[in-house]
Write an enzyme that holds these catalytic residues in place. Structure first.
Site, PDB file in Angstrom:
ATOM      1  N   ASN A  10       0.885  -1.096  -0.073  1.00 59.73           N
ATOM      2  CA  ASN A  10      -0.202  -0.029   0.013  1.00 59.73           C
ATOM      3  C   ASN A  10       0.945   1.109  -0.055  1.00 59.73           C
ATOM      4  OD1 ASN A  10      -1.789   2.035   0.415  1.00 59.73           O
ATOM      5  ND2 ASN A  10      -2.314   1.474   2.536  1.00 59.73           N
ATOM      6  N   LYS A  12       0.166   4.426  -0.236  1.00 62.13           N
ATOM      7  CA  LYS A  12      -0.483   5.484   0.308  1.00 62.13           C
ATOM      8  C   LYS A  12      -0.334   6.745  -0.755  1.00 62.13           C
ATOM      9  CE  LYS A  12      -0.427   3.574   4.478  1.00 62.13           C
ATOM     10  NZ  LYS A  12      -0.216   3.553   6.049  1.00 62.13           N
ATOM     11  N   HIS A  97      -9.480   1.325   4.522  1.00 60.49           N
ATOM     12  CA  HIS A  97      -8.322   1.368   5.135  1.00 60.49           C
ATOM     13  C   HIS A  97      -8.732   2.521   6.556  1.00 60.49           C
ATOM     14  CE1 HIS A  97      -4.337   2.801   6.339  1.00 60.49           C
ATOM     15  NE2 HIS A  97      -3.962   1.428   5.685  1.00 60.49           N
ATOM     16  N   GLU A  99      -7.061   4.843   7.558  1.00 59.53           N
ATOM     17  CA  GLU A  99      -6.750   6.242   7.298  1.00 59.53           C
ATOM     18  C   GLU A  99      -7.879   6.951   6.524  1.00 59.53           C
ATOM     19  OE1 GLU A  99      -2.928   5.700   5.469  1.00 59.53           O
ATOM     20  OE2 GLU A  99      -2.071   5.051   7.396  1.00 59.53           O
ATOM     21  N   GLU A 169      -5.971  -4.950  10.542  1.00 62.06           N
ATOM     22  CA  GLU A 169      -4.654  -3.796  10.604  1.00 62.06           C
ATOM     23  C   GLU A 169      -5.016  -3.055  11.749  1.00 62.06           C
ATOM     24  OE1 GLU A 169      -2.692  -2.504   6.715  1.00 62.06           O
ATOM     25  OE2 GLU A 169      -4.518  -1.537   6.966  1.00 62.06           O
ATOM     26  N   GLY A 175       2.234   2.246  11.011  1.00 61.36           N
ATOM     27  CA  GLY A 175       3.178   3.060  10.789  1.00 61.36           C
ATOM     28  C   GLY A 175       3.847   3.669  11.835  1.00 61.36           C
ATOM     29  N   SER A 215       3.051  -2.233  10.504  1.00 62.34           N
ATOM     30  CA  SER A 215       4.428  -2.327  10.619  1.00 62.34           C
ATOM     31  C   SER A 215       5.205  -3.779  10.278  1.00 62.34           C
ATOM     32  CB  SER A 215       4.889  -1.730  11.822  1.00 62.34           C
ATOM     33  OG  SER A 215       4.661  -0.536  12.240  1.00 62.34           O
TER      34      SER A 215
HETATM   35  P1  PGA Z   1       2.604   0.193   7.648  1.00 63.45           P
HETATM   36  O1  PGA Z   1       1.099   0.476   6.976  1.00 63.45           O
HETATM   37  O2  PGA Z   1       3.122  -0.971   7.073  1.00 63.45           O
HETATM   38  O3  PGA Z   1       3.436   1.297   7.198  1.00 63.45           O
HETATM   39  O4  PGA Z   1       2.388   0.204   9.240  1.00 63.45           O
HETATM   40  C1  PGA Z   1       0.361  -0.545   6.738  1.00 63.45           C
HETATM   41  C2  PGA Z   1      -0.869  -0.081   6.248  1.00 63.45           C
HETATM   42  O5  PGA Z   1      -1.349   1.091   6.338  1.00 63.45           O
HETATM   43  O6  PGA Z   1      -1.450  -0.702   5.455  1.00 63.45           O
END
Ligand code: PGA
Length: 257
Positions: A10, A12, A97, A99, A169, A175, A215
């Site tokens: 992903n 982003k 997601h 976010e 997640e 993140g 992560s």
């Molecule tokens: P990350 O993000 O691996 O940077 O923690 C995962 C995601 O948001 O899908």
């Protein structure tokens, strides 16, 4: 167990088109020398999809979007429809997601509509779910995830579930460098599989891929992916560099590198 693992990147809101093409070219080259059996998905920014699919559509990778409109078409400035994604041969879309839920007020109802739009255009879906730290601290994490999925999968039929993958997640792990332990992740994945069993029956529960995200990096991917109910990962930060993503792909137990 014969669920093929999915390793999904992903991206982003990162990279220019040139950077995206460079990363994908490097990855395509690495994949051509790998014997991985995992399916590799890249959720790229909208403006890159046409070019990436035209240039790299016949490699080991599947390209898709990070979001999709809940409407089929019309006066919705700034939105991108399922039919538009289909017309550039996108293969899948992420939906829900955290976010999007947090910064763009996506509700479970909206997420359900987005899934229906995607399915109508034969796009596969990676449906994201997960609890915040506060929800986990107060012991509500199972209830929260179950409710998110029950609502998001409203009116979806068992035979449509072959096109839907789930990504668990935990918001506190995205993140942050903080990862759910393999046991914490496994416990939630087993709960999600039990829920799928209740809603859709044993066949769907057994066949649905449930990915872990938050992560994931080369150092922890192998242990997470070896848990019985973890069928791959959704990877943010560590998917931006081809080398890191390739190490994660090669950590999939179905890889015979
Ligand atoms: P990350 O993000 O691996 O940077 O923690 C995962 C995601 O948001 O899908």
């Amino acid at each position: 167990m014969n669920r093929k693992q999915i390793i999904a990147g992903n991206w982003k809101m990162h990279k220019t088109l040139q950077e995206a093409e460079e990363t994908v070219a490097t990855l395509a080259n690495m994949l051509s020398n790998s014997k991985t059996e995992a399916e590799v998905f890249i959720a790229a920014p909208f403006p890159f999809l046409f070019s990436l699919i035209s240039r790299f559509g016949n490699t080991h990778m599947q390209f898709g979007a990070q979001n999709i409109s809940e409407h089929a078409k019309g006066a919705y400035t700034g939105e991108v429809s399922a039919a538009m994604l289909r017309s550039v041969d996108a293969f899948f879309t992420l939906v829900g997601h955290s976010e999007r839920r947090q910064y763009f007020q996506e509700t479970d109802h909206k997420i359900n509509e987005k899934i229906k739009q995607a399915l109508a255009e034969k796009l596969e879906v990676i449906l994201c779910c997960g609890e915040t730290l506060e929800m986990r601290k107060t012991g509500k994490h199972f209830d929260v995830v179950v409710a998110q999925l029950q609502n998001a999968l409203q009116d979806i039929r068992a035979e449509q579930m072959q096109y839907i993958h789930i990504a668990y997640e935990p918001v506190w792990a995205i993140g942050t460098g903080e990862t759910a332990s393999p046991d914490q992740a496994q416990e939630m994945h087993a709960c999600i599989r039990a829920l799928l069993h209740n809603i859709f029956g044993g066949q769907v529960a057994m066949n649905t891929r449930i990915l872990y995200g938050g992560s994931v990096k080369p150092e922890n991917a192998g242990e997470l992916f070896s848990m019985p109910d973890i069928d791959g990962g959704l990877i943010g930060g560590a998917s931006l560099q081809a080398g890191d993503l390739m190490k994660i792909i090669d950590s999939s137990p179905h890889s015979t590198h």
